[in-house]
Design a protein around this motif. Structure first.
Motif, PDB file in Angstrom:
ATOM      1  N   THR A  53      10.390   2.876  -2.386  1.00 24.61           N
ATOM      2  CA  THR A  53      11.613   2.541  -1.270  1.00 24.61           C
ATOM      3  C   THR A  53      11.764   3.551  -0.412  1.00 24.61           C
ATOM      4  OG1 THR A  53      12.583   1.269  -3.139  1.00 24.61           O
ATOM      5  CG2 THR A  53      13.966   1.900  -1.276  1.00 24.61           C
ATOM      6  N   ASP A  54      11.652   4.807  -0.820  1.00 25.93           N
ATOM      7  CA  ASP A  54      11.748   5.709   0.127  1.00 25.93           C
ATOM      8  C   ASP A  54      10.593   6.133   1.026  1.00 25.93           C
ATOM      9  OD1 ASP A  54      14.017   6.796  -1.070  1.00 25.93           O
ATOM     10  OD2 ASP A  54      13.186   8.004  -2.382  1.00 25.93           O
ATOM     11  N   LEU A  55       9.518   5.691   0.698  1.00 26.85           N
ATOM     12  CA  LEU A  55       8.254   5.727   1.577  1.00 26.85           C
ATOM     13  C   LEU A  55       8.558   4.410   2.726  1.00 26.85           C
ATOM     14  CD1 LEU A  55       5.139   6.157  -0.649  1.00 26.85           C
ATOM     15  CD2 LEU A  55       5.631   7.523   1.172  1.00 26.85           C
ATOM     16  N   TYR A  56       9.048   3.489   2.098  1.00 29.08           N
ATOM     17  CA  TYR A  56       9.277   2.468   2.965  1.00 29.08           C
ATOM     18  C   TYR A  56      10.151   2.643   4.067  1.00 29.08           C
ATOM     19  CZ  TYR A  56      10.906  -2.424   4.536  1.00 29.08           C
ATOM     20  OH  TYR A  56      11.159  -3.534   5.073  1.00 29.08           O
ATOM     21  N   ARG A  57      11.282   3.172   3.763  1.00 29.53           N
ATOM     22  CA  ARG A  57      12.432   3.357   4.699  1.00 29.53           C
ATOM     23  C   ARG A  57      11.923   4.539   5.643  1.00 29.53           C
ATOM     24  NH1 ARG A  57      17.823   3.434   0.555  1.00 29.53           N
ATOM     25  NH2 ARG A  57      18.296   1.216   1.016  1.00 29.53           N
ATOM     26  N   GLU A  58      11.424   5.641   5.225  1.00 35.16           N
ATOM     27  CA  GLU A  58      10.837   6.623   6.089  1.00 35.16           C
ATOM     28  C   GLU A  58       9.884   6.107   7.235  1.00 35.16           C
ATOM     29  OE1 GLU A  58      11.467  10.036   7.678  1.00 35.16           O
ATOM     30  OE2 GLU A  58      12.267   9.807   5.672  1.00 35.16           O
ATOM     31  N   MET A  59       8.871   5.017   6.616  1.00 37.43           N
ATOM     32  CA  MET A  59       7.961   4.445   7.452  1.00 37.43           C
ATOM     33  C   MET A  59       8.825   3.828   8.518  1.00 37.43           C
ATOM     34  SD  MET A  59       4.517   2.636   6.491  1.00 37.43           S
ATOM     35  CE  MET A  59       4.127   3.887   5.243  1.00 37.43           C
ATOM     36  N   ILE A  60       9.682   3.126   8.471  1.00 38.90           N
ATOM     37  CA  ILE A  60      10.596   2.222   9.308  1.00 38.90           C
ATOM     38  C   ILE A  60      11.141   3.391  10.308  1.00 38.90           C
ATOM     39  CG2 ILE A  60      12.560   0.898   9.929  1.00 38.90           C
ATOM     40  CD1 ILE A  60      12.157  -0.523   7.179  1.00 38.90           C
ATOM     41  N   GLY A  61      11.626   4.470   9.825  1.00 43.39           N
ATOM     42  CA  GLY A  61      12.436   5.295  10.496  1.00 43.39           C
ATOM     43  C   GLY A  61      11.208   6.085  11.704  1.00 43.39           C
ATOM     44  N   LEU A  62      10.093   6.422  11.024  1.00 38.32           N
ATOM     45  CA  LEU A  62       8.965   6.988  11.840  1.00 38.32           C
ATOM     46  C   LEU A  62       8.519   5.945  13.095  1.00 38.32           C
ATOM     47  CD1 LEU A  62       7.131   9.186  12.398  1.00 38.32           C
ATOM     48  CD2 LEU A  62       5.556   8.228  10.920  1.00 38.32           C
ATOM     49  N   ALA A  64       5.028  -8.179   8.578  1.00 38.10           N
ATOM     50  CA  ALA A  64       4.449  -7.161   7.862  1.00 38.10           C
ATOM     51  C   ALA A  64       5.815  -6.315   7.083  1.00 38.10           C
ATOM     52  CB  ALA A  64       3.329  -6.240   8.426  1.00 38.10           C
ATOM     53  N   GLN A  65       6.480  -5.813   8.087  1.00 40.81           N
ATOM     54  CA  GLN A  65       7.602  -5.115   7.565  1.00 40.81           C
ATOM     55  C   GLN A  65       8.478  -5.893   6.538  1.00 40.81           C
ATOM     56  OE1 GLN A  65      10.274  -3.625  10.634  1.00 40.81           O
ATOM     57  NE2 GLN A  65      11.902  -3.352   9.238  1.00 40.81           N
ATOM     58  N   TYR A  66       8.861  -7.213   7.063  1.00 44.98           N
ATOM     59  CA  TYR A  66       9.707  -7.894   6.046  1.00 44.98           C
ATOM     60  C   TYR A  66       8.880  -8.173   4.621  1.00 44.98           C
ATOM     61  CZ  TYR A  66      12.374 -11.608   3.668  1.00 44.98           C
ATOM     62  OH  TYR A  66      12.735 -12.340   2.822  1.00 44.98           O
ATOM     63  N   ARG A  67       7.609  -8.391   4.712  1.00 49.31           N
ATOM     64  CA  ARG A  67       6.997  -8.613   3.271  1.00 49.31           C
ATOM     65  C   ARG A  67       7.099  -7.451   2.473  1.00 49.31           C
ATOM     66  NH1 ARG A  67       3.276 -11.917   6.805  1.00 49.31           N
ATOM     67  NH2 ARG A  67       2.155  -9.998   7.194  1.00 49.31           N
ATOM     68  N   THR A  68       6.752  -6.324   3.236  1.00 46.38           N
ATOM     69  CA  THR A  68       6.817  -5.337   2.277  1.00 46.38           C
ATOM     70  C   THR A  68       8.447  -5.015   1.779  1.00 46.38           C
ATOM     71  OG1 THR A  68       5.436  -4.122   3.888  1.00 46.38           O
ATOM     72  CG2 THR A  68       6.720  -2.512   2.662  1.00 46.38           C
ATOM     73  N   GLY A  69       9.420  -5.012   2.496  1.00 48.63           N
ATOM     74  CA  GLY A  69      10.618  -5.067   1.721  1.00 48.63           C
ATOM     75  C   GLY A  69      11.015  -6.099   0.874  1.00 48.63           C
ATOM     76  N   GLU A  70      10.312  -7.369   1.158  1.00 49.48           N
ATOM     77  CA  GLU A  70      10.508  -8.560   0.015  1.00 49.48           C
ATOM     78  C   GLU A  70       9.768  -8.110  -1.231  1.00 49.48           C
ATOM     79  OE1 GLU A  70      10.531 -13.103   0.429  1.00 49.48           O
ATOM     80  OE2 GLU A  70       8.720 -12.146   1.112  1.00 49.48           O
ATOM     81  N   TYR A 114       2.642  -1.786  -2.684  1.00 48.56           N
ATOM     82  CA  TYR A 114       1.642  -0.810  -2.102  1.00 48.56           C
ATOM     83  C   TYR A 114       0.707  -1.385  -1.071  1.00 48.56           C
ATOM     84  CZ  TYR A 114       3.247   3.028  -5.200  1.00 48.56           C
ATOM     85  OH  TYR A 114       4.148   4.096  -5.532  1.00 48.56           O
ATOM     86  N   CYS A 115       0.178  -2.546  -1.402  1.00 49.28           N
ATOM     87  CA  CYS A 115      -0.611  -3.368  -0.852  1.00 49.28           C
ATOM     88  C   CYS A 115       0.092  -3.725   0.745  1.00 49.28           C
ATOM     89  CB  CYS A 115      -1.218  -4.359  -1.202  1.00 49.28           C
ATOM     90  SG  CYS A 115      -2.547  -5.306  -0.143  1.00 49.28           S
ATOM     91  N   SER A 116       1.171  -4.074   0.657  1.00 47.96           N
ATOM     92  CA  SER A 116       1.963  -4.592   1.765  1.00 47.96           C
ATOM     93  C   SER A 116       2.324  -3.312   2.598  1.00 47.96           C
ATOM     94  CB  SER A 116       3.289  -5.282   1.388  1.00 47.96           C
ATOM     95  OG  SER A 116       2.932  -6.529   0.464  1.00 47.96           O
ATOM     96  N   LEU A 117       2.735  -2.164   1.880  1.00 46.60           N
ATOM     97  CA  LEU A 117       3.142  -1.013   2.870  1.00 46.60           C
ATOM     98  C   LEU A 117       1.823  -0.707   3.497  1.00 46.60           C
ATOM     99  CD1 LEU A 117       5.384   0.906   3.104  1.00 46.60           C
ATOM    100  CD2 LEU A 117       4.634   2.190   1.412  1.00 46.60           C
ATOM    101  N   THR A 118       0.709  -0.845   2.968  1.00 48.17           N
ATOM    102  CA  THR A 118      -0.510  -0.378   3.536  1.00 48.17           C
ATOM    103  C   THR A 118      -0.695  -1.134   4.877  1.00 48.17           C
ATOM    104  OG1 THR A 118      -1.332   0.487   1.662  1.00 48.17           O
ATOM    105  CG2 THR A 118      -2.971   0.188   3.300  1.00 48.17           C
ATOM    106  N   ASN A 119      -0.709  -2.291   4.784  1.00 47.57           N
ATOM    107  CA  ASN A 119      -0.684  -3.704   5.780  1.00 47.57           C
ATOM    108  C   ASN A 119       0.336  -3.238   6.909  1.00 47.57           C
ATOM    109  OD1 ASN A 119      -2.936  -4.780   4.329  1.00 47.57           O
ATOM    110  ND2 ASN A 119      -1.529  -6.482   3.357  1.00 47.57           N
TER     111      ASN A 119
END
Length: 736
Positions: free
Chosen positions: A247-256, A207-213, A178-183
């Motif tokens: 996971t869904d949040l992360y993918r949707e954020m990449i798409g947006l 930042a995107q890669y760290r979140t996925g990792e 969650y912290c990585s996703l916020t960053n």
């Protein structure tokens, strides 16, 4: 406050007080037993064993089972290293040869991941320390069993944490996610939305890669712990659902984000920029509250924070209503955003719904929702032991070169100790062990922080032992400082070095009081070790320019494979979600590795660099290309065709030829071929989609976005070609 901490390089998010407490307990018991029994000096070695094992293994991200096994292996390794090293140190030539072999082999094992690296660190410490204690076989055996007993005690402490809360590592990994996703979201907000190239800069891509990792790590930890549970645990399904939600949040954020990138160049986009930025800011605040809710134990406290989340989401709804009003005004006009705004609103609604679902799940861990496994980014198969070794068994491998160099420099340092009869010369070798890094920038930074930390720690320790003479008070302070050392290891290296220096010196002063000479020796040996490390790096350099072409070729090939798979799916070929996840994983990992290599190269002396600017431009274009492919993949479910798209095969072939040519340039130094004209193939695809949209408008309501995304991919391919044309000219003399 955050900016103040950042200015000093302090990352309090990585403060691990719980681990510090457990490590302090493991360290304290052997020390206190030695004090009570009158064998304080004898207790130093087992206390150090418990301290270093917890220092390096306590903070690794793995299940308690793996941590328990790692501590067991490290315990046996430290015992053998201390026993064998104490015996062989009587024979200088034998100890020298063994030192090279031990350091080289254990350092090379780091290619198998951070857990083996962490296991090897305390073993190397005790091997180098053993040189200071040359003894006969009886005392060597005694030390072997002392360290073994200390390690067993550390295993019991770890076992207690395992039984108390087996899913705590998963919770920590989720908080980090969650912290990585916020960053990640913060970097998107900070980027200039109207600037396509700046959107996916180095900071955002990392930042995107760290979140996925982080999300991948949470899923892998859940799998490991779930397999080891003999009975069903009530938290298991709950944590799995939380992982799926993020996971869904992360993918949707990449798409947006990719949607914003694709549409950012449209002039009319400026008319929704302010509302969009306000919406993203609100999402960021909501993400921070999710992290807070997860860390709280009390239900009432969770509900209070969740109330803030829902209030923030109300702001999002208001901003979305304003965007909807604008859409209604433009619906019957020829306004460009009337076509694209529905896609943005759909993505925003998905994000809002996912955050609301996560809040409900956090407030009710017993929520009756059936857990079902979804594909998670960055889930890949692990290469075999021999394949990993084979790929790193050459001088082209940075890991292989670094292991050889580190072993050589440490061996030379130990020889200097033997020849010059330095007091506690192993401190210089230990300094080399921890500050000589594979890359130049990290080595120089660590040297500076090590010097500062050691000097400050020596001053504080000298002042402390001069004013406190009571051994019992000194031991209590020592235990507290040792616990803080373990807790702050990843907060800041200089701070960690201060506390580490105090821990070692206070322990030695308590056992063998020698005034201020020991602190002076520590500072001197650190200066010697740091100087040797810097000289060793310049005599045996590992410049990133040598490995960067290989990293770039891997990145380009992985990106091409991912693009081809998604393109084939659009043409009606069956592509499983697992296959696409694996290809996405490889592309993202290759992107992160190339970014890291380019960033390390930027910190090297300019005369040893390749063209950093064009290299970064190439990587950023590839990064945006990968996200464009991911965005296309996200629309697959809404895009089911009975026959292939006209022009799509031609477009895929053109992109394939372009990227294959770039791969050959990096691998073989081939000539750069002319860029194909994407206009014809893209026009064919657009006409085909337009025709199909007129026939099946309900099925193909996202076709406008798909056309824009394909144009975006073509633009990124052109950007790669342009960067390579500049980079090839800049790097040609160096490759020859």
């Amino acid at each position: 406050m955050n900016s103040f901490l950042s200015a000093f390089g302090l990352d309090l998010n990585r403060l691990n007080l719980i681990q510090g407490i457990f490590g302090g307990i493991a360290f304290a018991i052997p020390l206190l037993v030695g004090q009570i029994t009158g064998h304080l000096t004898l207790s130093i070695i087992p206390s150090l064993a418990a301290f270093f094992i917890f220092l390096f293994l306590g903070g690794i991200a793995c299940s308690y089972r793996d941590k328990f096994l790692s501590i067991a292996i490290a315990t046996v390794g430290c015992s053998v290293a201390m026993g064998l090293g104490s015996l062989s140190s009587n024979i200088t030539w034998l100890f020298t040869i063994l030192t090279f072999l031990v350091v080289w082999s254990i350092t090379l094992l780091g290619i198998y991941g951070p857990i083996l690296t962490a296991i090897g660190q305390p073993i190397l410490i005790f091997w180098l320390i053993s040189n200071h204690f040359p003894v006969g076989i009886e005392i060597a055996r005694e030390r072997f069993f002392l360290i073994l007993l200390s390690g067993i005690w550390g295993m019991l402490v770890s076992l207690a944490a395992w039984f108390l809360n087996p899913y705590r590592p998963v919770k920590q990994a989720l908080v980090a996610s969650y912290c990585s996703l916020t960053n990640f979201l913060e970097t998107i907000i900070q980027a200039e939305i109207s600037d396509d190239d700046a959107q996916w800069d180095v900071v955002t891509a990392k930042a995107q890669y760290r979140t996925g990792e982080a999300i991948s790590q949470a899923r892998e930890l859940w799998k490991q712990i779930h397999k080891t549970q003999l009975v069903s645990h009530p938290q298991s399904e709950w944590f799995l659902l939380l992982i799926q939600e993020i996971t869904d949040l992360y993918r949707e954020m990449i798409g947006l984000t990719e949607l914003i990138v694709t549409l950012g160049k449209i002039t009319e986009f400026a008319q929704i920029r302010s509302e969009l930025q306000e919406t993203l800011q609100a999402f960021k605040r909501a993400m921070k509250t999710l992290e807070e809710v997860l860390q709280l134990r009390d239900l009432e406290d969770r509900q209070k924070v969740a109330k803030k989340t829902r209030t923030t989401l109300n702001i999002v709804h208001l901003e979305m209503e304003e965007l909807t009003d604008k859409l209604n005004q433009w619906k019957n006009s020829q306004h460009a955003m009337a076509i694209h705004l529905p896609q943005i609103l759909r993505s925003l609604k998905n994000l809002t719904r996912q955050i609301e679902s996560t809040v409900n799940l956090l407030l009710d861990p017993g929520l009756a929702v059936k857990a079902y496994l979804k594909p998670v980014p960055f889930t890949s198969s692990t290469p075999s032991f021999w394949k990993t070794l084979q790929s790193n068994w050459s001088f082209d491998s940075i890991a292989f070169n670094h292991a050889l160099r580190l072993a050589t420099v440490i061996t030379v340092t130990m020889l200097l100790e033997f020849c010059l009869h330095w007091e506690r010369g192993y401190w210089a070798a230990l300094t080399v062990l921890f500050i000589l890094k594979p890359d130049y920038g990290a080595t120089i930074l660590t040297v500076v922080q090590r010097f500062i930390g050691t000097f400050v720690g020596a001053i504080l320790t000298t002042s402390l032992v001069l004013y406190i003479q009571d051994i019992r008070i000194l031991l209590m302070i020592l235990i507290g400082v040792a616990a803080l050392t373990i807790a702050t290891r990843f907060v800041n290296y200089a701070l960690y070095t201060i506390l580490l220096t105090m821990t070692i010196l206070v322990m030695l002063y308590a056992a063998v009081p020698t005034g201020g000479l020991m602190a002076q020796t520590r500072v001197f040996q650190t200066l010697v070790g740091g100087t040797i490390a810097i000289v060793g790096y310049y005599l045996w350099p590992i410049w990133q320019r040598r490995s960067l072409p290989r990293q770039l070729s891997i990145l380009l090939q992985a990106s091409l494979n991912y693009f081809q798979a998604v393109g084939a799916a659009y043409q009606g070929q069956d592509q499983s979600a697992k296959t696409l996840d694996l290809l996405c994983c490889k592309a993202e990992l290759a992107n992160a590795n190339a970014l890291a290599a380019a960033e390390r190269m930027s910190k090297e002396p300019k005369r040893f660099q390749a063209d950093v600017g064009t290299t970064m431009e190439l990587i950023i274009n590839v990064s945006s290309f990968i996200n464009g492919v991911t965005s296309l993949r996200g629309n697959l479910n809404q895009f089911q065709l009975s026959k292939p798209l006209s022009g799509m095969d031609q477009f895929i072939q053109q992109v394939t030829e372009t990227l294959e040519n770039l791969v050959e340039i990096e691998q073989k130094g081939s000539h750069l071929l002319p860029l194909p004209d994407f206009t014809e193939s893209l026009d064919l695809v657009a006409d085909c989609l337009k025709h199909l949209q007129e026939q099946q408008s309900k099925e193909l309501h996202t076709v406008t976005f798909i056309v824009a995304e394909l144009n975006h991919l073509a633009k990124k391919a052109k950007g790669m070609h342009r960067a390579m044309s500049q980079n090839s000219r800049a790097c040609l003399p160096q490759r020859v």
